[in-house]
Scaffold this motif. Structure first.
Motif, PDB file in Angstrom:
ATOM      1  N   ARG A  11      -9.552   4.847   2.436  1.00 14.98           N
ATOM      2  CA  ARG A  11      -9.398   6.420   2.719  1.00 14.98           C
ATOM      3  C   ARG A  11      -8.047   6.702   3.695  1.00 14.98           C
ATOM      4  NH1 ARG A  11     -12.771  10.630   1.687  1.00 14.98           N
ATOM      5  NH2 ARG A  11     -12.470  11.677   3.864  1.00 14.98           N
ATOM      6  N   ARG A  12      -8.218   6.016   4.881  1.00 13.43           N
ATOM      7  CA  ARG A  12      -7.350   6.515   5.790  1.00 13.43           C
ATOM      8  C   ARG A  12      -6.429   5.360   6.457  1.00 13.43           C
ATOM      9  NH1 ARG A  12      -6.081  11.065   7.433  1.00 13.43           N
ATOM     10  NH2 ARG A  12      -7.218  12.983   6.474  1.00 13.43           N
ATOM     11  N   ALA A  13      -7.460   4.193   6.281  1.00 14.41           N
ATOM     12  CA  ALA A  13      -6.918   3.155   7.267  1.00 14.41           C
ATOM     13  C   ALA A  13      -7.503   1.914   6.606  1.00 14.41           C
ATOM     14  CB  ALA A  13      -7.482   3.258   8.686  1.00 14.41           C
ATOM     15  N   LEU A  14      -6.683   0.751   7.280  1.00 15.50           N
ATOM     16  CA  LEU A  14      -7.222  -0.526   6.925  1.00 15.50           C
ATOM     17  C   LEU A  14      -7.771  -1.173   8.057  1.00 15.50           C
ATOM     18  CD1 LEU A  14      -3.640  -1.193   5.735  1.00 15.50           C
ATOM     19  CD2 LEU A  14      -5.421  -1.365   3.880  1.00 15.50           C
ATOM     20  N   GLN A  15      -9.154  -1.737   7.770  1.00 17.35           N
ATOM     21  CA  GLN A  15      -9.791  -2.111   8.811  1.00 17.35           C
ATOM     22  C   GLN A  15     -10.291  -3.443   8.613  1.00 17.35           C
ATOM     23  OE1 GLN A  15     -14.255  -0.971   9.675  1.00 17.35           O
ATOM     24  NE2 GLN A  15     -13.192  -0.076  11.438  1.00 17.35           N
ATOM     25  N   CYS A  16     -10.141  -4.378   9.807  1.00 21.68           N
ATOM     26  CA  CYS A  16     -10.168  -5.854   9.559  1.00 21.68           C
ATOM     27  C   CYS A  16     -11.775  -6.145   9.294  1.00 21.68           C
ATOM     28  CB  CYS A  16      -9.526  -6.645  10.598  1.00 21.68           C
ATOM     29  SG  CYS A  16      -9.987  -8.507  10.566  1.00 21.68           S
ATOM     30  N   PRO A  17     -12.255  -6.907   8.368  1.00 18.78           N
ATOM     31  CA  PRO A  17     -13.694  -7.322   8.384  1.00 18.78           C
ATOM     32  C   PRO A  17     -14.176  -7.947   9.377  1.00 18.78           C
ATOM     33  CG  PRO A  17     -12.427  -8.480   6.759  1.00 18.78           C
ATOM     34  CD  PRO A  17     -11.333  -7.730   7.324  1.00 18.78           C
ATOM     35  N   TYR A  18     -13.462  -8.710  10.522  1.00 15.62           N
ATOM     36  CA  TYR A  18     -13.773  -9.488  11.375  1.00 15.62           C
ATOM     37  C   TYR A  18     -14.184  -8.939  12.539  1.00 15.62           C
ATOM     38  CZ  TYR A  18     -14.210 -14.171  13.620  1.00 15.62           C
ATOM     39  OH  TYR A  18     -14.502 -15.376  14.266  1.00 15.62           O
TER      40      TYR A  18
ATOM     41  N   THR B  66       0.899  -1.380   0.114  1.00 10.36           N
ATOM     42  CA  THR B  66       0.099  -0.032  -0.065  1.00 10.36           C
ATOM     43  C   THR B  66       1.000   1.273  -0.054  1.00 10.36           C
ATOM     44  OG1 THR B  66      -1.790   0.974   1.206  1.00 10.36           O
ATOM     45  CG2 THR B  66      -0.543   0.120   2.488  1.00 10.36           C
ATOM     46  N   ARG B  67       0.162   2.372  -0.346  1.00  8.54           N
ATOM     47  CA  ARG B  67       0.957   3.704  -0.286  1.00  8.54           C
ATOM     48  C   ARG B  67       0.539   4.321   0.870  1.00  8.54           C
ATOM     49  NH1 ARG B  67       4.268   5.582  -4.079  1.00  8.54           N
ATOM     50  NH2 ARG B  67       3.790   4.623  -5.699  1.00  8.54           N
ATOM     51  N   SER B  68       1.655   4.765   1.619  1.00  7.26           N
ATOM     52  CA  SER B  68       1.093   5.571   2.781  1.00  7.26           C
ATOM     53  C   SER B  68       1.053   6.957   2.638  1.00  7.26           C
ATOM     54  CB  SER B  68       2.455   5.308   3.912  1.00  7.26           C
ATOM     55  OG  SER B  68       3.540   6.233   3.316  1.00  7.26           O
ATOM     56  N   ARG B  69       0.630   7.592   3.592  1.00  4.91           N
ATOM     57  CA  ARG B  69       0.084   9.090   3.653  1.00  4.91           C
ATOM     58  C   ARG B  69       1.307   9.959   3.102  1.00  4.91           C
ATOM     59  NH1 ARG B  69      -4.708   9.042   4.014  1.00  4.91           N
ATOM     60  NH2 ARG B  69      -4.577  10.983   2.894  1.00  4.91           N
ATOM     61  N   SER B  70       2.593   9.490   3.440  1.00 10.89           N
ATOM     62  CA  SER B  70       3.822  10.212   3.044  1.00 10.89           C
ATOM     63  C   SER B  70       4.093   9.755   1.536  1.00 10.89           C
ATOM     64  CB  SER B  70       4.986   9.834   3.906  1.00 10.89           C
ATOM     65  OG  SER B  70       5.356   8.711   4.060  1.00 10.89           O
ATOM     66  N   GLY B  71       3.625   8.840   1.052  1.00  5.70           N
ATOM     67  CA  GLY B  71       3.776   8.543  -0.484  1.00  5.70           C
ATOM     68  C   GLY B  71       4.583   7.505  -0.470  1.00  5.70           C
ATOM     69  N   GLU B  72       5.127   6.910   0.452  1.00  2.00           N
ATOM     70  CA  GLU B  72       6.165   5.624   0.466  1.00  2.00           C
ATOM     71  C   GLU B  72       5.192   4.359   0.005  1.00  2.00           C
ATOM     72  OE1 GLU B  72       9.499   5.989   1.634  1.00  2.00           O
ATOM     73  OE2 GLU B  72       9.130   7.958   1.121  1.00  2.00           O
ATOM     74  N   LEU B  73       5.858   3.557  -0.396  1.00  2.25           N
ATOM     75  CA  LEU B  73       5.142   2.276  -0.603  1.00  2.25           C
ATOM     76  C   LEU B  73       5.606   1.323   0.861  1.00  2.25           C
ATOM     77  CD1 LEU B  73       5.563   1.098  -4.346  1.00  2.25           C
ATOM     78  CD2 LEU B  73       3.497   1.871  -3.185  1.00  2.25           C
ATOM     79  N   ARG B  74       4.542   0.713   1.235  1.00  2.39           N
ATOM     80  CA  ARG B  74       4.946  -0.231   2.317  1.00  2.39           C
ATOM     81  C   ARG B  74       4.376  -1.694   2.034  1.00  2.39           C
ATOM     82  NH1 ARG B  74       7.362   3.752   4.595  1.00  2.39           N
ATOM     83  NH2 ARG B  74       6.321   5.234   5.768  1.00  2.39           N
ATOM     84  N   ALA B  75       4.914  -2.511   2.568  1.00  6.38           N
ATOM     85  CA  ALA B  75       4.610  -3.901   2.450  1.00  6.38           C
ATOM     86  C   ALA B  75       4.216  -4.598   3.877  1.00  6.38           C
ATOM     87  CB  ALA B  75       5.502  -4.744   1.537  1.00  6.38           C
ATOM     88  N   PHE B  76       3.262  -5.435   4.019  1.00  5.49           N
ATOM     89  CA  PHE B  76       2.900  -6.043   5.286  1.00  5.49           C
ATOM     90  C   PHE B  76       2.355  -7.441   4.906  1.00  5.49           C
ATOM     91  CE2 PHE B  76       1.636  -1.447   5.399  1.00  5.49           C
ATOM     92  CZ  PHE B  76       2.429  -1.273   6.398  1.00  5.49           C
ATOM     93  N   LEU B  77       2.417  -8.438   5.942  1.00  4.39           N
ATOM     94  CA  LEU B  77       1.647  -9.475   5.700  1.00  4.39           C
ATOM     95  C   LEU B  77       0.433  -9.183   5.798  1.00  4.39           C
ATOM     96  CD1 LEU B  77       3.789 -12.082   7.880  1.00  4.39           C
ATOM     97  CD2 LEU B  77       3.905 -11.591   5.358  1.00  4.39           C
ATOM     98  N   ASN B  78      -0.629  -9.840   5.107  1.00  2.00           N
ATOM     99  CA  ASN B  78      -1.959  -9.438   4.994  1.00  2.00           C
ATOM    100  C   ASN B  78      -2.741 -10.178   5.901  1.00  2.00           C
ATOM    101  OD1 ASN B  78      -4.513  -8.478   4.004  1.00  2.00           O
ATOM    102  ND2 ASN B  78      -4.686  -9.863   2.270  1.00  2.00           N
ATOM    103  N   ILE B  79      -2.334 -10.065   7.208  1.00  2.00           N
ATOM    104  CA  ILE B  79      -3.052 -10.797   8.161  1.00  2.00           C
ATOM    105  C   ILE B  79      -3.363  -9.809   9.422  1.00  2.00           C
ATOM    106  CG2 ILE B  79      -2.656 -12.781   9.949  1.00  2.00           C
ATOM    107  CD1 ILE B  79      -2.597 -14.107   7.250  1.00  2.00           C
ATOM    108  N   CYS B  80      -4.464  -9.804   9.834  1.00  2.00           N
ATOM    109  CA  CYS B  80      -4.838  -9.242  11.167  1.00  2.00           C
ATOM    110  C   CYS B  80      -4.230  -9.627  12.366  1.00  2.00           C
ATOM    111  CB  CYS B  80      -6.327  -9.035  11.271  1.00  2.00           C
ATOM    112  SG  CYS B  80      -6.737  -7.991  12.753  1.00  2.00           S
ATOM    113  N   ARG B  81      -3.637  -9.050  13.220  1.00  2.00           N
ATOM    114  CA  ARG B  81      -3.064  -9.228  14.374  1.00  2.00           C
ATOM    115  C   ARG B  81      -3.867  -9.785  15.357  1.00  2.00           C
ATOM    116  NH1 ARG B  81       2.205  -8.034  15.033  1.00  2.00           N
ATOM    117  NH2 ARG B  81       2.329  -9.748  16.533  1.00  2.00           N
ATOM    118  N   HIS B  82      -5.026  -9.666  15.302  1.00  3.82           N
ATOM    119  CA  HIS B  82      -6.023  -9.963  16.490  1.00  3.82           C
ATOM    120  C   HIS B  82      -6.280 -11.376  16.399  1.00  3.82           C
ATOM    121  CE1 HIS B  82     -10.599 -10.370  17.899  1.00  3.82           C
ATOM    122  NE2 HIS B  82      -9.654 -10.576  18.873  1.00  3.82           N
TER     123      HIS B  82
END
Ligand code: FES
Ligand code: FE
Length: 375
Positions: A98-105, A68-84
């Motif tokens: 828009r601003r954040a990634l929300q887990c659907p669970y 994903t692209r952060s607010r500062s314009g940098e690309l970031r990579a994460f494991l696509n796994i919610c930590r909960h």
């Protein structure tokens, strides 16, 4: 009655890998772990994520990776796994938040830098340390206008294992970076779902023994490919366009202007490079074709192919069809050949593998590289 193949022939004749390397789920699992999850993997074109909050998910080995692209314009990579509780965070292949990634669970919410910023009743859960439960970061580098990610805890040197390897394969005759791939615009993307093992696709790309039989349009443009022994084209001399040929198009008609930094000696030439494990780059004077492979199973590989042109060419709205059609046909011809080969890998006729003709010694080096990684 059938006869079981004997041990591989001896002498200077080289053989391919045994058939089970292309069918065995356990070997594929090892490749996921020791190749795709250990090396740099070309995941996404940076310009596809053109604004903060744009995201793409890709399958790399056994992991889903979120870029994903952060607010500062940098690309970031994460494991696509919610930590909960481990739900997959983004279930779509691409999109925009828009601003954040929300887990659907249970709605744990992460900002675009992966930080846990909200969760229902979080204020009543003092034991949950927000800073400890952000998304798991994945290493990311940008090169050629693509985001390359590496899942290894200690990624290998990007300079040596990706840039160095690509330049070495191209030789001194040309510079991959002189095509300015990061400044080019996407003219066309085609995704191919190929029912074949990823190594069949690599091996096919690394040889031109088949060119005369299955690529009539390509050999019209590059007559030296009619001779199957032109296989060394991958190392850097560049294959010359035929005298009557004006451009790298399906009928040899004119393409577009030469890209600005492409040297005179690279004009009217075609270069092909394999960047192990899963990228092929084709360079011609007026465009770049870049393939990314996503191996999904022992017998299934998704290939995403981008045709990249000077931004003004794409912006002009000019018809790219003849330019795109040449390599689209090559792709279809190649992938059909791979799919025809795949079922035979399980046959007893291929138990000991097949044969590499002398010009294909570099495919033998690819096999040696792979088996060493799996050892
Ligand atoms: Fe994601 Fe519960 S698993 S919020
Ligand atoms: Fe081919």
């Amino acid at each position: 009655m059938t006869t079981t193949p004997e041990a591989p022939p001896t002498g200077s004749l080289m053989t391919t890998l045994p058939g089970r390397f292309y069918t065995d789920p356990e070997i594929f699992r090892q490749e996921q772990e020791r190749v795709f999850e250990s090396l740099w993997f070309c995941a996404v074109r940076c310009a596809d994520l053109d604004k903060p909050g744009a995201f793409r998910t890709v399958q790399i080995g056994r992991e889903s990776v979120l870029i994903t692209r952060s607010r500062s314009g940098e690309l970031r990579a994460f494991l696509n796994i919610c930590r909960h509780r481990g739900a997959r965070l983004c279930t779509r292949e691409s999109g925009e938040v828009r601003r954040a990634l929300q887990c659907p669970y249970h709605a744990w919410t992460y900002d675009l830098d992966g930080k846990l910023v909200a969760a229902p009743n979080l204020s009543k859960m003092p034991d949950v340390d927000r800073s400890a439960y952000g998304l798991v970061k994945v290493a990311l580098r940008e090169w050629l206008g693509y985001a390359w990610v590496c899942l290894a805890d200690e990624p290998p040197s990007f300079e040596e294992s990706v840039i160095g390897a690509a330049v070495e394969r191209l030789g001194d005759a040309a510079s991959i970076e002189s095509y300015g791939t990061e400044r080019l615009a996407l003219g066309k993307r085609v995704t191919y779902d190929v029912r074949a093992n990823w190594k069949l696709i690599v091996e096919n790309f690394m040889e031109c023994y088949h060119c005369a039989t299955i690529h009539p349009e390509l050999t019209d443009v590059l007559p030296e490919f009619t001779d199957g022994f032109a296989a060394q084209y991958y190392v850097g001399h560049g294959a010359s366009f035929g005298e009557e040929v004006s451009g790298f198009t399906v009928d040899g008609s004119a393409g577009f202007g030469r890209l600005p930094e492409v040297a005179e000696e690279q004009d009217r030439r075609y270069y092909a490079i394999t960047i192990k494990p899963a990228v092929f780059v084709n360079l011609v004077p007026d465009h770049v074709i870049l393939h990314r492979m996503f191996p999904l199973a022992a017998d299934r590989t998704v290939v995403e192919c981008d045709w990249l042109y000077a931004p003004e060419v794409v912006a002009s709205g000019v018809d790219l069809a003849k330019s795109v059609e040449l390599f689209h046909r090559v792709n279809e011809q190649d992938f059909e050949a791979c799919e025809r080969t795949q079922p035979a890998m399980a046959s007893r006729a291929y138990r000991a593998g097949g044969v590499l003709v002398p010009t294909e010694h570099h495919i033998g080096l690819f096999h040696a590289w792979l088996t060493e990684r799996l050892a």
